[in-house]
Design an enzyme around this catalytic site. Structure first.
Site, PDB file in Angstrom:
ATOM      1  N   HIS A  64       4.619 -16.157 -29.831  1.00  0.00           N
ATOM      2  CA  HIS A  64       5.752 -16.637 -30.613  1.00  0.00           C
ATOM      3  C   HIS A  64       6.704 -17.391 -29.682  1.00  0.00           C
ATOM      4  CE1 HIS A  64       5.226 -13.692 -34.235  1.00  0.00           C
ATOM      5  NE2 HIS A  64       4.188 -14.453 -34.012  1.00  0.00           N
ATOM      6  N   GLU A 110       9.846 -17.098 -28.983  1.00  0.00           N
ATOM      7  CA  GLU A 110      10.718 -16.292 -28.119  1.00  0.00           C
ATOM      8  C   GLU A 110       9.960 -15.852 -26.870  1.00  0.00           C
ATOM      9  OE1 GLU A 110      10.054 -15.960 -31.316  1.00  0.00           O
ATOM     10  OE2 GLU A 110      11.513 -14.762 -32.393  1.00  0.00           O
ATOM     11  N   CYS A 113      10.713 -11.417 -35.073  1.00  0.00           N
ATOM     12  CA  CYS A 113       9.946 -10.416 -35.827  1.00  0.00           C
ATOM     13  C   CYS A 113      10.145  -9.039 -35.199  1.00  0.00           C
ATOM     14  CB  CYS A 113       8.467 -10.787 -35.862  1.00  0.00           C
ATOM     15  SG  CYS A 113       7.704 -10.892 -34.250  1.00  0.00           S
ATOM     16  N   CYS A 171       8.650  -9.636 -31.292  1.00  0.00           N
ATOM     17  CA  CYS A 171       9.553 -10.423 -30.432  1.00  0.00           C
ATOM     18  C   CYS A 171      10.814  -9.637 -30.101  1.00  0.00           C
ATOM     19  CB  CYS A 171       9.913 -11.730 -31.123  1.00  0.00           C
ATOM     20  SG  CYS A 171       8.500 -12.824 -31.198  1.00  0.00           S
TER      21      CYS A 171
END
Ligand SMILES: NC(=O)c1ccc[n+]([C@@H]2O[C@H](COP(=O)([O-])OP(=O)(O)OC[C@H]3O[C@@H](n4cnc5c(N)ncnc54)[C@H](OP(=O)(O)O)[C@@H]3O)[C@@H](O)[C@H]2O)c1
Length: 413
Positions: free
Chosen positions: A87, A89, A116, A125
């Site tokens: 992801h 991040e 998330c 994340c």
């Protein structure tokens, strides 16, 4: 910027002074004191715009961009680039960790969508942010899924992170309309995989070249075929019809240099178990080749002898209902795939099954290679294309091929 759109996030249990009720029942407090809105607004816009570059590679996931800052300066940016991949991040944090900046000086994360809080194909994340030690997070939009909405912000806040929501600054309608379709109530009620239909066509829209070209089989150039291998490595299943198995005898595998953690299932829609037992699908894999289980979806009560022979060859077979007393019900196929854990499927098939999927509105995304070939055999996709309404369309060139990608308009699904 409208001050009311820049808010600190707090829970109803712990309302802060000056707080106001959010539409989802959470309490939001106006406090922009410690952050520079002037810089954050364009940064969120820029992250969102860059994130859209990977829209076809991440769908049905959203396009997300993130940045790690230190004393108001961007140290690293990250994006969600590929379905199943890290992801935004996580990528931003990894890059920031490799930078020259002292980890203790990393003081802010800006991300276009709520991080998330649950583990999916990658870790949550929220955990990655907490582990990084960053104590302030600015978020441009809430998760549209009512089951998760606010949960990521809440988890961060509970762990002592200051969380600011700049609602309306990373509008999902603009950045990831496909993600909103994926979360539409009807789709959540009757879930089905995200289907990407990929096909290669001649200039006249036919999926079969003239007999004397490309071994009567290949329309697209080498570069395009390599790109398709990559796409195969990023789906949970490849779906085809028995017509393609009989005509082309494909392996439906992923090959070096493409690698994948879990090779895609190979699913053949074969109402009467016509798949030959000596198909390439059942042959041992070559070195550097990966492929998932061969699954034949057939009509319940199909010939028992063929069923046994194909199982002995290595197939897993499931009996489903028919749609019209003849072919398999695609609705049932979709449900079956979903229940098997397939979230992103690649439809690589001939015109018969392709048109069945398109007619029923089960195709979410297309990737069409138009090769440098005139004429061809069989049904042309020209009529569908002339009528097609594609969202977020992208036209590009690859070798001698023209490539068209887009999301099939919601109203035509
Ligand atoms: N250019 C490309 O991208 C591309 C890709 C793949 C294939 N091809 C070419 O396409 C040709 C084969 O095309 P095709 O149209 O004969 O085969 P196909 O579309 O691959 O398979 C069609 C078969 O799927 C089965 N099926 C099961 N459920 C169905 C449903 N609900 N709706 C429709 N079909 C269903 C049907 O057989 P049963 O009812 O017996 O199950 C049907 O005959 C080959 O020449 C191949 O080279 C081209």
């Amino acid at each position: 910027m409208d001050q009311s759109s820049f808010t600190a996030f707090a829970t109803p249990a712990e309302p802060s002074k000056g707080s106001q009720g959010g539409s989802d029942g959470t309490m939001l407090q106006r406090t922009a004191d410690s952050l520079d809105e002037q810089k954050l607004t364009p940064l969120l816009a820029q992250l969102g715009e860059e994130a859209r570059t990977w829209r076809f590679a991440v769908a049905p996931n959203p396009c997300v961009g993130a940045a790690v800052l230190s004393r108001g300066k961007v140290v690293a940016k990250g994006f969600h680039r590929v379905f199943g991949g890290p992801h935004a991040e996580v990528e931003a944090l990894a890059k920031a960790a490799k930078s020259q900046v002292d980890p203790d000086a990393l003081d802010l994360m800006v991300v276009t969508l709520e991080p998330c809080s649950t583990e999916g194909k990658t870790g949550a994340c929220v955990q990655a942010i907490l582990k990084s030690g960053i104590r302030r997070v600015v978020v441009g939009a809430l998760d549209p899924d009512a089951r998760h909405q606010g949960a990521g912000l809440e988890a961060l806040r509970e762990a002592g992170v200051e969380v600011y929501l700049m609602e309306g600054h990373s509008e999902l309608e603009k950045l990831s309309p496909h993600f909103l379709h994926w979360h539409a109530p009807e789709r959540l009620r009757r879930p089905r995989p995200w289907v990407i239909a990929k096909w290669a066509q001649t200039r006249t829209g036919q999926l079969q070249p003239p007999e004397d070209i490309g071994e009567g089989r290949w329309i697209s150039c080498d570069d395009s075929r390599s790109e398709v291998l990559e796409l195969r490595g990023r789906v949970d299943a490849i779906v085809t019809g028995v017509g393609t198995v009989l005509a082309d005898d494909p392996r439906l595998s992923v090959r070096t240099p493409v690698t994948c953690d879990q090779p895609p299932l190979r699913v053949v829609l074969d109402s009467f178990l016509r798949t030959p037992v000596d198909s390439h699908l059942f042959k041992p894999l070559h070195e550097g080749e990966a492929a998932g289980q061969v699954i034949l979806l057939t009509v319940a009560g199909a010939d028992a002898g063929r069923w046994r022979a194909l199982e002995a060859a290595g197939a897993e077979i499931h009996g489903l209902h028919t749609e019209d007393g003849d072919h398999l019900s695609l609705r049932e196929v979709e449900t079956w795939l979903w229940n098997r854990g397939v979230r992103r499927a690649l439809l690589e098939t001939g015109p018969t099954l392709l048109n069945s999927f398109l007619d029923r509105g089960y195709v979410d995304q297309v990737r069409i290679y138009t090769g440098d070939v005139n004429g061809g055999r069989g049904t042309s996709m020209g009529t569908w294309l002339a009528d097609a309404s594609l969202e977020d369309r992208l036209d590009r060139e690859l070798g001698v091929d023209a490539v068209l990608e887009g999301f099939v308009d919601e109203n035509r699904r």
